[in-house]
Design a protein around this motif. Sequence first.
Motif, PDB file in Angstrom:
ATOM      1  N   SER A 181      21.387 -48.321 -20.074  1.00 14.93           N
ATOM      2  CA  SER A 181      19.945 -48.218 -19.872  1.00 14.93           C
ATOM      3  C   SER A 181      19.614 -47.986 -18.410  1.00 14.93           C
ATOM      4  O   SER A 181      20.363 -48.392 -17.518  1.00 14.93           O
ATOM      5  CB  SER A 181      19.251 -49.512 -20.330  1.00 14.93           C
ATOM      6  OG  SER A 181      19.449 -49.741 -21.701  1.00 14.93           O
ATOM      7  N   TYR A 188       6.174 -46.086 -15.761  1.00 13.93           N
ATOM      8  CA  TYR A 188       7.589 -46.395 -15.982  1.00 13.93           C
ATOM      9  C   TYR A 188       8.130 -45.614 -17.175  1.00 13.93           C
ATOM     10  O   TYR A 188       7.388 -45.255 -18.093  1.00 13.93           O
ATOM     11  CB  TYR A 188       7.770 -47.888 -16.247  1.00 13.93           C
ATOM     12  CG  TYR A 188       7.269 -48.780 -15.147  1.00 13.93           C
ATOM     13  CD1 TYR A 188       6.004 -49.355 -15.205  1.00 13.93           C
ATOM     14  CD2 TYR A 188       8.064 -49.061 -14.028  1.00 13.93           C
ATOM     15  CE1 TYR A 188       5.531 -50.169 -14.199  1.00 13.93           C
ATOM     16  CE2 TYR A 188       7.604 -49.885 -13.016  1.00 13.93           C
ATOM     17  CZ  TYR A 188       6.342 -50.433 -13.110  1.00 13.93           C
ATOM     18  OH  TYR A 188       5.884 -51.246 -12.098  1.00 13.93           O
ATOM     19  N   GLY A 205      14.714 -45.018  -9.418  1.00 11.80           N
ATOM     20  CA  GLY A 205      15.383 -45.645 -10.546  1.00 11.80           C
ATOM     21  C   GLY A 205      16.467 -44.826 -11.207  1.00 11.80           C
ATOM     22  O   GLY A 205      17.124 -45.311 -12.125  1.00 11.80           O
ATOM     23  N   ASN A 261      16.787 -46.424 -23.011  1.00 12.46           N
ATOM     24  CA  ASN A 261      17.866 -47.192 -23.631  1.00 12.46           C
ATOM     25  C   ASN A 261      18.771 -46.275 -24.439  1.00 12.46           C
ATOM     26  O   ASN A 261      18.394 -45.151 -24.776  1.00 12.46           O
ATOM     27  CB  ASN A 261      17.286 -48.277 -24.530  1.00 12.46           C
ATOM     28  CG  ASN A 261      16.433 -49.279 -23.774  1.00 12.46           C
ATOM     29  OD1 ASN A 261      16.668 -49.572 -22.603  1.00 12.46           O
ATOM     30  ND2 ASN A 261      15.420 -49.823 -24.453  1.00 12.46           N
ATOM     31  N   ARG A 293      15.764 -47.711 -15.934  1.00 10.34           N
ATOM     32  CA  ARG A 293      14.311 -47.746 -15.897  1.00 10.34           C
ATOM     33  C   ARG A 293      13.829 -46.937 -14.706  1.00 10.34           C
ATOM     34  O   ARG A 293      14.134 -47.263 -13.555  1.00 10.34           O
ATOM     35  CB  ARG A 293      13.802 -49.180 -15.775  1.00 10.34           C
ATOM     36  CG  ARG A 293      12.292 -49.319 -15.936  1.00 10.34           C
ATOM     37  CD  ARG A 293      11.840 -50.697 -15.548  1.00 10.34           C
ATOM     38  NE  ARG A 293      10.486 -51.007 -16.016  1.00 10.34           N
ATOM     39  CZ  ARG A 293       9.709 -51.921 -15.462  1.00 10.34           C
ATOM     40  NH1 ARG A 293      10.138 -52.621 -14.416  1.00 10.34           N
ATOM     41  NH2 ARG A 293       8.502 -52.154 -15.953  1.00 10.34           N
ATOM     42  N   ALA A 352      10.763 -45.434 -12.368  1.00  5.58           N
ATOM     43  CA  ALA A 352       9.421 -45.797 -11.930  1.00  5.58           C
ATOM     44  C   ALA A 352       8.837 -44.650 -11.120  1.00  5.58           C
ATOM     45  O   ALA A 352       9.557 -43.918 -10.446  1.00  5.58           O
ATOM     46  CB  ALA A 352       9.447 -47.062 -11.087  1.00  5.58           C
ATOM     47  N   PHE A 403      13.401 -44.293 -25.735  1.00 10.67           N
ATOM     48  CA  PHE A 403      12.649 -44.311 -24.480  1.00 10.67           C
ATOM     49  C   PHE A 403      11.268 -44.917 -24.716  1.00 10.67           C
ATOM     50  O   PHE A 403      10.666 -44.713 -25.785  1.00 10.67           O
ATOM     51  CB  PHE A 403      12.469 -42.902 -23.932  1.00 10.67           C
ATOM     52  CG  PHE A 403      13.724 -42.257 -23.425  1.00 10.67           C
ATOM     53  CD1 PHE A 403      14.985 -42.782 -23.656  1.00 10.67           C
ATOM     54  CD2 PHE A 403      13.637 -41.075 -22.691  1.00 10.67           C
ATOM     55  CE1 PHE A 403      16.136 -42.165 -23.185  1.00 10.67           C
ATOM     56  CE2 PHE A 403      14.771 -40.441 -22.206  1.00 10.67           C
ATOM     57  CZ  PHE A 403      16.019 -40.996 -22.468  1.00 10.67           C
ATOM     58  N   THR A 404      10.767 -45.597 -23.701  1.00 11.63           N
ATOM     59  CA  THR A 404       9.419 -46.155 -23.757  1.00 11.63           C
ATOM     60  C   THR A 404       8.701 -45.882 -22.447  1.00 11.63           C
ATOM     61  O   THR A 404       9.216 -46.228 -21.378  1.00 11.63           O
ATOM     62  CB  THR A 404       9.443 -47.664 -24.015  1.00 11.63           C
ATOM     63  OG1 THR A 404      10.153 -47.946 -25.218  1.00 11.63           O
ATOM     64  CG2 THR A 404       8.026 -48.209 -24.137  1.00 11.63           C
ATOM     65  N   GLN A 463      11.328 -46.539 -19.549  1.00 12.57           N
ATOM     66  CA  GLN A 463      12.489 -47.331 -19.930  1.00 12.57           C
ATOM     67  C   GLN A 463      13.355 -46.498 -20.860  1.00 12.57           C
ATOM     68  O   GLN A 463      12.886 -46.050 -21.904  1.00 12.57           O
ATOM     69  CB  GLN A 463      12.043 -48.622 -20.634  1.00 12.57           C
ATOM     70  CG  GLN A 463      13.189 -49.485 -21.115  1.00 12.57           C
ATOM     71  CD  GLN A 463      13.998 -50.077 -19.977  1.00 12.57           C
ATOM     72  OE1 GLN A 463      13.443 -50.540 -18.985  1.00 12.57           O
ATOM     73  NE2 GLN A 463      15.321 -50.046 -20.102  1.00 12.57           N
TER      74      GLN A 463
END
Length: 125
Positions: free
Chosen positions: A17, A80, A8, A84, A19, A21, A68-69, A82
């Motif tokens: 953004s 993951y 990713g 942004n 993502r 993985a 970030f998440t 994520q």
Amino acid sequence: QVRLVESGGGLVQAGGSLRLACKTSGRSFEDYIMGWFRRTPEKDRELVASVSWSGDRTYYEDSVKGRFTISRDNRNSTVYLQMNSLQPEDTAKYYCAAANTGVVDLITPSLWDYWGRGTQVTVSS
């Protein structure tokens, strides 16, 4: 033994953004907390985010909070990240890691048990 494979990463403009993985295989995924580290030529690995085995506890480094998440899918043995509102200072090689512990804010890299090979994230200004 646990094998971790990241994907990713890539090149993105500031504000964009991505993502990431991390697919794991081997021992039971649920036994491990999972984390994402990043490293640059100027700075050693730092813990960006981590998540407990159940997903109910997380840790975020201050500079990524709110952007970030981290999440995990235990059924598919995947974690993951994520990301942004990416900024040039987020440029780094990002590594997935696993640790057999209940401590989520495990910021010391040497305490983690398994590592992936990393995926490069480059943010242009």
